[in-house]
Design a protein around this motif. Structure first.
Motif, short mmCIF file in Angstrom:
data_model
loop_
_atom_site.label_atom_id
_atom_site.label_comp_id
_atom_site.label_asym_id
_atom_site.label_seq_id
_atom_site.Cartn_x
_atom_site.Cartn_y
_atom_site.Cartn_z
N ALA A 57 24.56 46.51 40.20
CA ALA A 57 24.40 47.96 40.43
C ALA A 57 25.53 48.49 41.32
N VAL A 58 25.87 47.75 42.37
CA VAL A 58 26.94 48.21 43.28
C VAL A 58 28.28 48.29 42.53
N SER A 96 24.44 53.79 44.85
CA SER A 96 24.14 52.35 44.74
C SER A 96 23.10 51.93 45.78
N SER A 97 23.09 52.56 46.97
CA SER A 97 22.06 52.24 47.97
C SER A 97 20.67 52.61 47.47
N VAL A 103 28.11 51.17 39.68
CA VAL A 103 28.13 52.55 40.20
C VAL A 103 29.50 52.85 40.82
N ALA A 114 27.17 47.42 49.54
CA ALA A 114 27.35 48.73 48.89
C ALA A 114 28.27 49.61 49.72
N THR A 156 27.41 51.74 31.32
CA THR A 156 26.83 50.40 31.35
C THR A 156 26.83 49.79 29.95
N GLY A 197 31.20 49.10 47.34
CA GLY A 197 30.97 50.28 46.49
C GLY A 197 31.96 51.38 46.81
N ALA A 235 29.38 56.84 45.47
CA ALA A 235 29.20 55.44 45.03
C ALA A 235 28.26 54.73 46.00
N LEU A 291 19.82 52.89 44.35
CA LEU A 291 19.50 51.96 43.25
C LEU A 291 19.02 50.61 43.76
N ILE A 292 19.59 50.17 44.88
CA ILE A 292 19.16 48.88 45.47
C ILE A 292 17.68 48.94 45.83
#
Lengths: 258, 256
Positions: free
Chosen positions: B205-206, B235-236, B209, B103, B21, B107, B231, B238-239
């Motif tokens: 985020a999606v 990402s899920s 990742v 995602a 990042t 993703g 991925a 993180l959401i």
């Protein structure tokens, strides 16, 4: 005194222009595995040098260090008169346009057609070319590798040998001065491999390139290389022409020619 | 005392993602700008996701209405159905469900695409041809995901509310004008803005990742599958974490 200085300066210039690639005391390790240990090499303009070694001997690591995909632990690599460790990212990218790299796996962009694969470097580095000039250049290199009819095909539709030729065409598209070949005939049948070896030699002469060919395929090396360097135990163990090395009595050298 | 392997692996991943990042912010806003590739990615990531997002949004609105109706009838509050669905869809369900669908689709596709490019040396090929693969592949995809998800969420919310309108009309009668008047009367600025802003973070985020997993793919074709799968999973999660943070922040700011 002044004359001596001029001669010295001239000889320095001559040395720089004659050697397109100079590697000095190159070391590269992965943990405890010392892959390259005090490796030295010189490649002259217009010369084809093959680096011969067993699988896992560090041949691919060597050319990845030359192109900057791997960073050596110590040692210097001078390409076309420039030490790569001193170059910024932007300068390295510029230098890379003068170095072609043919991957063992071909590495064609599989989401693009053959035309788009070949146009990709042109669009990014020769941005002033018109669409017509770009098309002409693409067709020229494709014709040289004998695959003009595949221009609108996807890489997945091509055979292994054809993909290798397209990858070679992509390598040639920016008129490089040096080409690095990573196992160019591995995975091909002997007849196709022979065709690729002939093509490498022909394209080298046509485009006036110098080449470093990494291989353990003796027929490819014999057909393409002017000189062979044997990479054993991480260093340049022996060197010479194919015939000279074939007569060498050292068992480590001899095993490659038996 | 050494850390347990799972913790070590988690910290390695978190550290790797943080560095990745950081690289995005250090390289992403410097020339050369890959505008053509960014627009192409916006088309692929945004426009091509529209049918799936629209369909799920429509079903979401319809089902939510049909599920809520009996409960509201039992409290004698059936007339509040448009307002309740509107608040639920705009504030929470629309952004989160759309981001999860996104995602799953984007993703995984980014993870698999970059993963397969990595294991077949296409990323190396790009680098040796003098093109920065991070800027060309990663920055464009992350920016496209960040910019496109909010647009998709707005469209999904609109389609979802239309699905809800049809849902109400299955067992009752309400005009479209009245339905949307009730929805918008119940919603305020404080409902729209935080929900809209958090979707940028979900999209980021999606994209990030997916690119991180694909760019660091290894172990051949098995690694590609693993990249795509993780991925979506990471990402899920993180959401949901970002959603939790967004709720806390809006609460602190008094926007709830």
């Amino acid at each position: 005194m002044e004359q001596v200085l001029t001669i010295k300066q001239e000889s320095k210039v001559l040395e720089v222009t004659e050697n397109v690639l100079v590697i000095k005391s190159l070391y590269k390790s992965f943990g405890e595995n010392h892959v390259l240990a005090d490796f030295n090499l010189e490649l002259r303009k217009g010369e084809n040098v093959a680096v011969l070694g067993k699988s896992g001997s560090g041949k691919s690591v060597l050319i990845k260090c030359i192109i900057g995909l791997l960073v050596p632990d110590t040692g210097s690599i001078n390409v076309l008169g420039r030490n790569i460790e001193e170059l910024s990212i932007h300068e390295m990218d510029e230098l890379r346009t003068k170095i072609g790299f043919l991957f063992q796996s071909n590495a064609l962009y599989d989401s693009m057609t053959v035309r788009e694969n070949l146009e990709f470097p042109l669009r990014r580095h020769w941005i002033k070319l018109s669409a017509g000039e770009r098309d002409k250049k693409v067709m020229e290199v494709l014709t040289n590798v004998g695959l003009a009819h595949t221009v609108d095909m996807m890489p997945v539709e091509l055979s292994g040998g054809m993909r290798k030729r397209i990858a070679l065409a992509r390598t040639l598209i920016l008129d490089p001065e040096i080409i690095l070949y990573d196992e160019p005939t591995t995975g091909l049948d002997p007849i196709t491999g022979k065709g690729i070896s002939t093509l490498i030699k022909e394209m080298g002469e046509k485009y006036n390139t110098s080449a470093l060919i990494i291989s353990h395929d003796m027929s490819c090396i014999r057909a393409t290389a002017d000189r062979i360097v044997m990479l054993i135990d991480g260093r340049c163990y022996a060197g010479g022409t194919y015939e000279e090395l074939r007569e060498n009595k050292d068992p480590k050298v001899k095993q490659f020619f038996e | 005392m050494p850390l347990p392997p799972t913790w070590q692996q988690f910290l390695d991943e978190a550290g790797g993602l943080s560095r990745f990042t950081g690289r995005f912010f250090s390289q992403g806003f410097k020339p050369r700008y890959e505008i053509t590739e960014l627009l192409r990615q916006c088309y692929i990531i945004g426009y091509k996701s529209l049918p799936l997002v629209g369909l799920t949004g429509f079903i979401m609105g319809l089902v939510l209405t049909m599920q809520l109706r009996p409960s509201l009838i039992s409290y004698g509050a059936e007339s509040q159905l448009p307002a309740m669905v509107g608040i639920a869809v705009v504030r929470e369900i629309g952004p989160v469900i759309t981001a999860l669908i996104f995602a799953g689709k984007i993703g995984s596709s980014i993870g698999a695409e970059l993963g397969s490019m990595k294991v077949t040396e296409q990323i190396d090929a790009m680098e040796v041809s003098g093109t920065n693969p991070f800027k060309y592949l990663v920055v464009t995809r992350v920016m496209a995901a960040t910019l496109m998800l909010p647009v998709l969420v707005i469209l999904s919310d609109a389609i979802s509310l239309y699905g809800s309108y049809l849902g109400i009309n299955i067992k009752g009668v309400i005009s479209m004008d009245l339905y949307f008047k009730q929805v918008f009367d119940a919603l305020s600025f404080d409902d729209f803005v935080p929900a809209f802003i958090k979707t940028y973070f979900f999209g980021f985020a999606v994209g990030m990742v997916g690119c991180f997993k694909g760019f660091n793919s290894s172990k051949g074709t098995e690694g590609v599958g693993r990249s795509a799968n993780s991925a979506v999973v990471v990402s899920s999660v993180l959401i949901f974490i970002l959603d939790l943070l967004a709720v806390q922040i809006t609460d602190i700011l008094g926007l709830n």
